[in-house]
Write an enzyme that holds these catalytic residues in place. Structure first.
Site, PDB file in Angstrom:
ATOM      1  N   LYS A  68       6.747  -9.614 -11.469  1.00 24.90           N
ATOM      2  CA  LYS A  68       5.870  -8.101 -10.348  1.00 24.90           C
ATOM      3  C   LYS A  68       4.651  -8.635  -9.867  1.00 24.90           C
ATOM      4  CE  LYS A  68       8.414  -4.968 -14.166  1.00 24.90           C
ATOM      5  NZ  LYS A  68       7.886  -4.468 -15.143  1.00 24.90           N
ATOM      6  N   ASP A 104       6.371   2.212 -14.367  1.00 23.18           N
ATOM      7  CA  ASP A 104       6.307   1.263 -15.414  1.00 23.18           C
ATOM      8  C   ASP A 104       5.078   2.948 -16.416  1.00 23.18           C
ATOM      9  OD1 ASP A 104       7.990  -0.105 -15.649  1.00 23.18           O
ATOM     10  OD2 ASP A 104       6.909  -2.280 -15.537  1.00 23.18           O
TER      11      ASP A 104
HETATM   12  P1  NAP Z   1       6.032 -10.542 -17.028  1.00 24.76           P
HETATM   13  O1  NAP Z   1       4.770 -10.526 -16.322  1.00 24.76           O
HETATM   14  O2  NAP Z   1       6.448 -12.253 -17.163  1.00 24.76           O
HETATM   15  O3  NAP Z   1       5.065 -11.069 -18.849  1.00 24.76           O
HETATM   16  C1  NAP Z   1       5.171 -11.962 -20.089  1.00 24.76           C
HETATM   17  C2  NAP Z   1       4.364 -11.556 -20.730  1.00 24.76           C
HETATM   18  O4  NAP Z   1       4.583 -12.251 -22.126  1.00 24.76           O
HETATM   19  C3  NAP Z   1       3.233 -12.131 -19.968  1.00 24.76           C
HETATM   20  O5  NAP Z   1       1.709 -11.992 -21.005  1.00 24.76           O
HETATM   21  C4  NAP Z   1       3.146 -13.786 -21.381  1.00 24.76           C
HETATM   22  O6  NAP Z   1       2.045 -15.068 -21.809  1.00 24.76           O
HETATM   23  C5  NAP Z   1       4.114 -13.348 -22.612  1.00 24.76           C
HETATM   24  N1  NAP Z   1       4.584 -13.508 -24.167  1.00 24.76           N
HETATM   25  C6  NAP Z   1       6.072 -14.723 -22.941  1.00 24.76           C
HETATM   26  N2  NAP Z   1       7.167 -15.414 -23.143  1.00 24.76           N
HETATM   27  C7  NAP Z   1       5.731 -14.957 -24.932  1.00 24.76           C
HETATM   28  C8  NAP Z   1       5.944 -16.115 -26.121  1.00 24.76           C
HETATM   29  N3  NAP Z   1       7.515 -16.364 -26.152  1.00 24.76           N
HETATM   30  N4  NAP Z   1       5.294 -15.504 -26.971  1.00 24.76           N
HETATM   31  C9  NAP Z   1       4.513 -14.819 -26.646  1.00 24.76           C
HETATM   32  N5  NAP Z   1       4.074 -14.424 -25.823  1.00 24.76           N
HETATM   33  C10 NAP Z   1       4.912 -14.283 -24.600  1.00 24.76           C
HETATM   34  O7  NAP Z   1       6.856 -10.196 -18.179  1.00 24.76           O
HETATM   35  P2  NAP Z   1       6.556  -8.243 -17.738  1.00 24.76           P
HETATM   36  O8  NAP Z   1       7.295  -7.399 -16.875  1.00 24.76           O
HETATM   37  O9  NAP Z   1       5.341  -8.330 -18.045  1.00 24.76           O
HETATM   38  O10 NAP Z   1       8.674  -8.194 -18.914  1.00 24.76           O
HETATM   39  C11 NAP Z   1       7.786  -8.120 -20.188  1.00 24.76           C
HETATM   40  C12 NAP Z   1       8.631  -7.791 -21.531  1.00 24.76           C
HETATM   41  O11 NAP Z   1       8.870  -6.533 -20.988  1.00 24.76           O
HETATM   42  C13 NAP Z   1       9.778  -8.265 -21.027  1.00 24.76           C
HETATM   43  O12 NAP Z   1      10.373  -8.563 -21.835  1.00 24.76           O
HETATM   44  C14 NAP Z   1      10.820  -7.102 -19.743  1.00 24.76           C
HETATM   45  O13 NAP Z   1      11.917  -6.631 -20.033  1.00 24.76           O
HETATM   46  C15 NAP Z   1       9.581  -6.145 -20.587  1.00 24.76           C
HETATM   47  N6  NAP Z   1      10.056  -4.309 -20.014  1.00 24.76           N
HETATM   48  C16 NAP Z   1      10.782  -3.585 -20.359  1.00 24.76           C
HETATM   49  C17 NAP Z   1      10.111  -2.820 -19.807  1.00 24.76           C
HETATM   50  C18 NAP Z   1      10.986  -0.918 -20.368  1.00 24.76           C
HETATM   51  O14 NAP Z   1      10.747  -0.280 -19.190  1.00 24.76           O
HETATM   52  N7  NAP Z   1      11.708  -1.111 -21.285  1.00 24.76           N
HETATM   53  C19 NAP Z   1       9.594  -2.525 -18.490  1.00 24.76           C
HETATM   54  C20 NAP Z   1       8.808  -3.433 -18.153  1.00 24.76           C
HETATM   55  C21 NAP Z   1       9.053  -4.566 -19.036  1.00 24.76           C
HETATM   56  P3  NAP Z   1       2.114 -16.015 -21.280  1.00 24.76           P
HETATM   57  O15 NAP Z   1       0.406 -15.449 -20.121  1.00 24.76           O
HETATM   58  O16 NAP Z   1       1.163 -16.949 -22.237  1.00 24.76           O
HETATM   59  O17 NAP Z   1       2.716 -16.430 -19.742  1.00 24.76           O
END
Ligand code: NAP
Length: 271
Positions: A68, A104
């Site tokens: 993103k 979002d």
């Molecule tokens: P992102 O930008 O890659 O950020 C991921 C975040 O999660 C970062 O803060 C990362 O920490 C943390 N993280 C990743 N793996 C982890 C682990 N094993 N333990 C602890 N923290 C962890 O991803 P994103 O776009 O924010 O998406 C995050 C999640 O939200 C995804 O599963 C996505 O599918 C979901 N999502 C859902 C919706 C919906 O409509 N339901 C909308 C948006 C996103 P670090 O900074 O340490 O890497």
């Protein structure tokens, strides 16, 4: 708005788990639009090349983990919510360049209204995670009446950078327990729990009346949502947010609102 995108894609890595094709293809069929929403698994090293190629094809679409913020950097023009968050989840092509927006935040509002019946006011919210989803969620909370965020992320540096973007709204907590203790709403904005029953939030730290929202969705519900309910908390998974953000994306691409009930029907039993 591109009145008729050449292609409609979800860019992410991984993307295979996503239910976005189910909701978007249901909406496209209902609107009689002859396009198929496709999944595009793009490794980080290929992202710039793929985005240039998508712009050349007048493509539109969504962006998910982990792209993103890099897509935001690539866009020629950002709408205000994409600018505020530094994260693009919705894009389209205009004059050969990509335009980015973030839906979002609105999707999160829908999910919280569904969970609580209303949006909180004068409250602290514990948010775990500091990526694109967390940015949209904090931008939504910023619009609520007098609400603040306690932010925790496994990489402290990322939490500090996001809190700096939302100065006056978000402060970084020293531990996950500090982030969630005593607040009325806690949010998992990490992918933790997508593939296994790991909990990102220690439920024993929550106040008795706290509500739990998990951005992740999973067939049968995530362990976080299931266990929170067992403990008597109101808890909801990411499907409402998915449909809310997806309906707004569709509207950006085509200029009219899709049949949101039909989008919900397409996934309601899958999370
Ligand atoms: P992102 O930008 O890659 O950020 C991921 C975040 O999660 C970062 O803060 C990362 O920490 C943390 N993280 C990743 N793996 C982890 C682990 N094993 N333990 C602890 N923290 C962890 O991803 P994103 O776009 O924010 O998406 C995050 C999640 O939200 C995804 O599963 C996505 O599918 C979901 N999502 C859902 C919706 C919906 O409509 N339901 C909308 C948006 C996103 P670090 O900074 O340490 O890497």
């Amino acid at each position: 708005m591109t009145l008729r995108p050449g292609r409609l894609v979800l860019i992410g890595h991984p993307v295979a788990h996503s239910l976005s094709p189910k909701i978007q293809n249901a909406a496209l069929r209902a609107a009689n639009i002859q396009l198929t929403y496709e999944l595009l698994d793009v490794a980080p090293a290929s992202l710039d090349r793929v985005l240039t190629s998508l712009a050349a094809q007048s493509a539109a679409g969504n962006v998910t983990i982990p792209h993103k913020s890099r897509v935001a950097e690539h866009c020629h023009r950002l709408l205000p919510m994409a600018q505020r968050t530094g994260a693009v989840n919705t894009f389209w092509t205009e004059h050969g360049g990509l335009v980015g927006d973030n839906t979002d935040a609105d999707g999160f509002d829908d999910a919280v209204r569904d969970l609580l019946g209303t949006l909180p006011h004068d409250a602290e919210v514990g948010v775990i995670g500091a990526g694109g989803a967390a940015a949209g969620i904090i931008a939504a909370i910023e619009r609520w009446d007098a609400c603040r965020v306690r932010l925790y992320n496994r990489t402290d540096f990322h939490a500090r950078a996001l809190a700096a973007r939302f100065e006056g709204i978000a402060t970084v907590a020293r531990s996950v327990r500090d982030a969630v203790a005593g607040v009325p709403l806690v949010v998992n904005a990490t992918p933790v729990g997508m593939h296994d029953d790991t909990l990102s939030i220690p439920l024993d730290a929550l106040a008795p009346g706290a509500a739990v929202f998990d951005v992740v969705y999973r067939r049968g519900g995530t362990a976080l949502v299931r266990e929170a309910r067992v403990r008597g908390h109101r808890a909801g998974g990411g499907l409402r947010m998915l449909v809310g953000q997806g309906a707004r994306s569709f509207e950006r691409w085509f200029g009219f609102a899709p049949d949101r009930d039909l989008m919900w029907e397409a996934v309601r039993d899958l999370g």
